[in-house]
Design an enzyme around this catalytic site. Structure first.
Site, short mmCIF file in Angstrom:
data_model
loop_
_atom_site.label_atom_id
_atom_site.label_comp_id
_atom_site.label_asym_id
_atom_site.label_seq_id
_atom_site.Cartn_x
_atom_site.Cartn_y
_atom_site.Cartn_z
N GLN A 180 0.84 -1.19 0.00
CA GLN A 180 0.00 0.00 0.00
C GLN A 180 0.88 1.25 0.00
O GLN A 180 1.24 1.76 1.06
CB GLN A 180 -0.96 0.01 1.19
CG GLN A 180 -1.98 1.12 1.05
CD GLN A 180 -3.13 0.99 2.02
OE1 GLN A 180 -3.26 0.03 2.75
NE2 GLN A 180 -3.97 1.99 2.01
N PHE A 181 1.19 1.73 -1.20
CA PHE A 181 2.05 2.91 -1.33
C PHE A 181 1.43 4.15 -0.71
O PHE A 181 2.14 5.08 -0.32
CB PHE A 181 2.43 3.15 -2.80
CG PHE A 181 1.35 3.77 -3.63
CD1 PHE A 181 1.30 5.14 -3.80
CD2 PHE A 181 0.39 2.98 -4.25
CE1 PHE A 181 0.31 5.72 -4.58
CE2 PHE A 181 -0.60 3.54 -5.03
CZ PHE A 181 -0.65 4.92 -5.20
N THR A 182 0.11 4.19 -0.57
CA THR A 182 -0.55 5.39 -0.03
C THR A 182 -0.22 5.64 1.44
O THR A 182 -0.50 6.73 1.94
CB THR A 182 -2.08 5.32 -0.21
OG1 THR A 182 -2.59 4.17 0.46
CG2 THR A 182 -2.44 5.26 -1.70
#
Length: 151
Positions: free
Chosen positions: A78-80
């Site tokens: 989850q890059f966010t």
């Protein structure tokens, strides 16, 4: 690396209409990776998560780890988690590692946590648009940031 841990009664992740990872009771791990992360952060975080005592013992105290109970672990990239929402109205993702750096570390983390646990973990599909379904148990949710670890 940043991880959001959610103690779950069950969880699964789908890409399109296909389930790619599924667990019963255990931990859902949302994993974010930044530019400065490497194998050392992956190892530290994997060992921390596998041994973190966030499951109740017979007396109702958080005294047992996912490893102690041999519960499932579902790891989703989850890059966010490295999204910056402090300025403006649109988050920037400058601190999120590029896929060519993040994907090998995501795989390294999966290898390290599986090795630490002594059994395989379930995963999402790196870089895909995924639907995550979970039943949060507690709710119990923790955030761990390897940049804030004590040396």
């Amino acid at each position: 690396m940043k991880a959001v841990l959610q103690r779950v009664a069950k969880a699964h992740v789908s890409v399109g209409h296909h389930t790619v990872g599924k667990i019963d009771a255990g931990l859902l791990v949302l994993l974010g990776i930044t530019h400065s992360d490497g194998a050392q952060e992956a190892k530290w975080l994997a060992e921390k998560i596998a041994n973190l005592r966030i499951f109740s013992d017979d007396n109702g105290k958080m005294n047992l780890s996912v490893k102690d109970l041999q519960l499932g672990v579902l790891v989703i990239s989850q890059f966010t988690l490295y999204g910056n929402c402090l300025e403006g109205r649109r988050p920037d993702f400058i601190e999120a590692a590029r896929p060519e750096h993040a994907e090998p570390l995501y795989k390294e983390f999966i290898h390290k946590i599986s090795h630490t646990l002594g059994y395989p973990v379930e995963t999402g599909s790196f870089g895909a648009s995924m639907q995550v379904h979970l039943v949060n148990n507690g709710p119990v949710t923790f955030i761990i940031d390897s940049d804030k670890k004590e040396t």
